[in-house]
Design an enzyme around this catalytic site. Structure first.
Site, PDB file in Angstrom:
ATOM      1  N   HIS A  53      48.134  39.779  32.836  1.00  0.00           N
ATOM      2  CA  HIS A  53      47.977  38.798  31.756  1.00  0.00           C
ATOM      3  C   HIS A  53      48.552  39.463  30.509  1.00  0.00           C
ATOM      4  O   HIS A  53      48.615  40.697  30.427  1.00  0.00           O
ATOM      5  CB  HIS A  53      46.502  38.449  31.529  1.00  0.00           C
ATOM      6  CG  HIS A  53      45.902  37.718  32.686  1.00  0.00           C
ATOM      7  ND1 HIS A  53      44.941  38.271  33.502  1.00  0.00           N
ATOM      8  CD2 HIS A  53      46.144  36.490  33.170  1.00  0.00           C
ATOM      9  CE1 HIS A  53      44.620  37.407  34.448  1.00  0.00           C
ATOM     10  NE2 HIS A  53      45.336  36.324  34.273  1.00  0.00           N
ATOM     11  N   ASP A  71      46.170  41.903  29.203  1.00  0.00           N
ATOM     12  CA  ASP A  71      45.967  43.112  30.020  1.00  0.00           C
ATOM     13  C   ASP A  71      46.910  44.192  29.487  1.00  0.00           C
ATOM     14  O   ASP A  71      46.587  45.380  29.500  1.00  0.00           O
ATOM     15  CB  ASP A  71      46.348  42.877  31.497  1.00  0.00           C
ATOM     16  CG  ASP A  71      45.389  41.940  32.224  1.00  0.00           C
ATOM     17  OD1 ASP A  71      44.185  41.982  31.935  1.00  0.00           O
ATOM     18  OD2 ASP A  71      45.859  41.161  33.082  1.00  0.00           O
ATOM     19  N   GLU A  88      50.840  28.127  38.546  1.00  0.00           N
ATOM     20  CA  GLU A  88      49.842  28.373  39.604  1.00  0.00           C
ATOM     21  C   GLU A  88      48.867  27.203  39.591  1.00  0.00           C
ATOM     22  O   GLU A  88      47.950  27.153  38.760  1.00  0.00           O
ATOM     23  CB  GLU A  88      49.116  29.697  39.324  1.00  0.00           C
ATOM     24  CG  GLU A  88      48.081  30.028  40.379  1.00  0.00           C
ATOM     25  CD  GLU A  88      47.374  31.367  40.114  1.00  0.00           C
ATOM     26  OE1 GLU A  88      47.944  32.224  39.427  1.00  0.00           O
ATOM     27  OE2 GLU A  88      46.246  31.526  40.588  1.00  0.00           O
ATOM     28  N   GLU A  98      48.099  29.840  45.309  1.00  0.00           N
ATOM     29  CA  GLU A  98      46.900  30.639  45.608  1.00  0.00           C
ATOM     30  C   GLU A  98      46.120  29.948  46.721  1.00  0.00           C
ATOM     31  O   GLU A  98      45.755  28.772  46.613  1.00  0.00           O
ATOM     32  CB  GLU A  98      46.025  30.802  44.357  1.00  0.00           C
ATOM     33  CG  GLU A  98      44.711  31.488  44.726  1.00  0.00           C
ATOM     34  CD  GLU A  98      43.956  32.088  43.562  1.00  0.00           C
ATOM     35  OE1 GLU A  98      44.597  32.603  42.633  1.00  0.00           O
ATOM     36  OE2 GLU A  98      42.725  32.046  43.611  1.00  0.00           O
ATOM     37  N   ASP A 115      37.778  33.643  45.412  1.00  0.00           N
ATOM     38  CA  ASP A 115      38.724  34.774  45.496  1.00  0.00           C
ATOM     39  C   ASP A 115      38.268  35.828  46.508  1.00  0.00           C
ATOM     40  O   ASP A 115      38.259  37.039  46.235  1.00  0.00           O
ATOM     41  CB  ASP A 115      38.912  35.434  44.109  1.00  0.00           C
ATOM     42  CG  ASP A 115      39.547  34.499  43.099  1.00  0.00           C
ATOM     43  OD1 ASP A 115      40.270  33.572  43.514  1.00  0.00           O
ATOM     44  OD2 ASP A 115      39.334  34.695  41.886  1.00  0.00           O
ATOM     45  N   ASP A 126      45.096  37.969  45.007  1.00  0.00           N
ATOM     46  CA  ASP A 126      44.212  37.665  43.875  1.00  0.00           C
ATOM     47  C   ASP A 126      42.791  37.616  44.440  1.00  0.00           C
ATOM     48  O   ASP A 126      42.263  36.541  44.709  1.00  0.00           O
ATOM     49  CB  ASP A 126      44.607  36.350  43.188  1.00  0.00           C
ATOM     50  CG  ASP A 126      43.901  36.182  41.846  1.00  0.00           C
ATOM     51  OD1 ASP A 126      43.175  37.118  41.436  1.00  0.00           O
ATOM     52  OD2 ASP A 126      44.061  35.126  41.206  1.00  0.00           O
TER      53      ASP A 126
HETATM   54  C1  XUL Z   1      42.219  31.853  38.391  1.00  0.00           C
HETATM   55  C2  XUL Z   1      43.334  32.658  38.819  1.00  0.00           C
HETATM   56  C3  XUL Z   1      43.927  33.571  37.814  1.00  0.00           C
HETATM   57  C4  XUL Z   1      45.404  33.551  37.806  1.00  0.00           C
HETATM   58  C5  XUL Z   1      46.060  34.433  36.800  1.00  0.00           C
HETATM   59  O1  XUL Z   1      41.693  31.017  39.333  1.00  0.00           O
HETATM   60  O2  XUL Z   1      43.697  32.624  39.965  1.00  0.00           O
HETATM   61  O3  XUL Z   1      43.474  34.858  38.032  1.00  0.00           O
HETATM   62  O4  XUL Z   1      45.874  33.956  39.045  1.00  0.00           O
HETATM   63  O5  XUL Z   1      45.913  33.979  35.522  1.00  0.00           O
HETATM   64 MN    MN Z   2      45.375  33.436  41.008  1.00  0.00          MN
END
Ligand code: XUL
Ligand code: MN
Length: 344
Positions: free
Chosen positions: A48, A51, A173, A209, A249, A282
């Site tokens: 990010h 970060d 994303e 994701e 996650d 992630d």
């Molecule tokens: C949130 C998510 C984040 C993004 C990066 O659900 O997946 O961590 O991947 O901003």
């Molecule tokens: Mn993510």
């Protein structure tokens, strides 16, 4: 030996605080994380903007670039690349109602400032990819903004980023909800439509994701396949998710091994990685995890991914063809289960 290169974000090693309780593990300094990522076999780090530059609001553009150069030299020390930079448009008081489609013009301008600074940081880190996880882009009160206006604001904002840097790539994303109630860009289909509406669709793609696809009630491998068919899968965030509830996650493959197998299979069959794409993780550690196991979920995810890669290599395409010809899908399904259970 895996054919893929892997990436991970510093937020994937964390102290375990959640909405209902405080941290349960010690914070680990960023440089220590980079060192460990390299030892675990990762090739790149995802970031990010803050970060890279904590308290980013307090610095000028030149100061931000200088701080990014410091992080670049830390990565160089461990032979790591930066994969992407994502503006964190959900923590700041200027993003209470979202960023690019906030109802406040001042806050929309702040979101663009963060987006431009993310591009500056990416350039200093030597990468050309900006990930937009559109956390608060949507509505918490459905009548507060028009979805038509909001969608157009997203396209306009991406166009500004494409104009700001003529070779930067923008990677959305998608996620259908959380923390927002109703997202504007919830699936890969939405991402492709937004991409097509921008001034340079070739530079706008997606980051799938696994957990986000499950939250949308969709199959992650099919979402990956859809983006691959469009030539627009810029990266992936592999993880796992137990059905439609809060974003978990979990380590890759721990909830649905067959779905994980099919994600690896579709990536491998279609040459993902041949143009420098990373297999990004992630994943979050469970809150119950002890300090000494802070990286275990990363090790487990890599181990499961690589074991599934091996299963894909052993997948009997001749047998699959025969099953399809005779329409014996029961036989094919049992073969896949036997393969995953280690019986064949
Ligand atoms: C949130 C998510 C984040 C993004 C990066 O659900 O997946 O961590 O991947 O901003
Ligand atoms: Mn993510």
């Amino acid at each position: 030996m895996s054919k893929f290169r892997f990436s991970v974000g510093p937020w994937n090693v964390h102290s375990g605080a959640d909405s209902y309780g405080p941290a349960v593990r010690a914070e680990i300094p960023a440089v220590e994380k980079y060192k460990k990522f390299a030892e675990l076999g990762f090739s790149a780090v995802q970031f990010h903007d803050d970060d890279v530059v904590p308290d980013i609001n307090n610095y000028s553009t030149d100061e931000i670039k200088a701080k990014a150069r410091e992080v670049k030299s830390q990565l160089d020390q461990f032979g790591l690349k930066a994969e992407f930079v994502a503006p964190r448009l959900w923590m700041d008081e200027h993003t209470i109602d979202g960023g690019f489609m906030s109802t406040s013009q001042e806050d929309r301008e702040y979101a663009m400032w963060r987006a431009y600074r993310s591009i500056d940081i990416a350039r200093e880190l030597g990468c050309d990819l900006i990930v937009l996880w559109l956390a608060r882009e949507g509505t918490v009160c459905a009548e507060s903004k028009s979805p038509v206006w909001a969608t157009k604001m997203l396209i306009e904002s991406i166009n500004k980023m494409l104009e700001y840097d003529k070779s930067i790539r923008i990677c959305i994303e998608p996620k259908p909800n959380e923390p927002i109630d109703r997202s504007i860009c919830g699936t890969m289909g939405h991402v492709m439509a937004i991409s097509a509406a921008t001034i340079d669709p070739s530079r706008v793609g997606g980051n799938l994701e696994s957990a986000h696809a499950v939250l949308a009630g969709l199959d992650p491998a099919h979402e990956i396949g859809f983006a691959l068919a469009m030539g627009k899968l810029m990266t992936v965030h592999l993880n796992d998710q137990n059905s439609i509830r809060y974003d978990q996650d979990k380590s890759f493959g721990v909830e649905n091994l067959r779905a994980a197998f099919n994600q690896v299979k579709v990536l491998k069959e279609n040459g993902y990685g041949d143009h420098g794409e990373y297999v990004g993780l992630d994943v979050k550690a469970m809150r119950t995890t002890k300090d000494q196991d802070s990286y275990k979920h990363l090790e487990n995810s890599l181990r499961i991914f690589k074991a599934l890669e091996d299963k894909v290599d052993r997948f009997d395409y001749e047998f699959q063809k025969k099953c399809v010809e005779s329409r014996d899908f029961e036989g094919l399904e049992m073969y896949v289960m036997d393969l995953l259970m280690g019986i064949v």
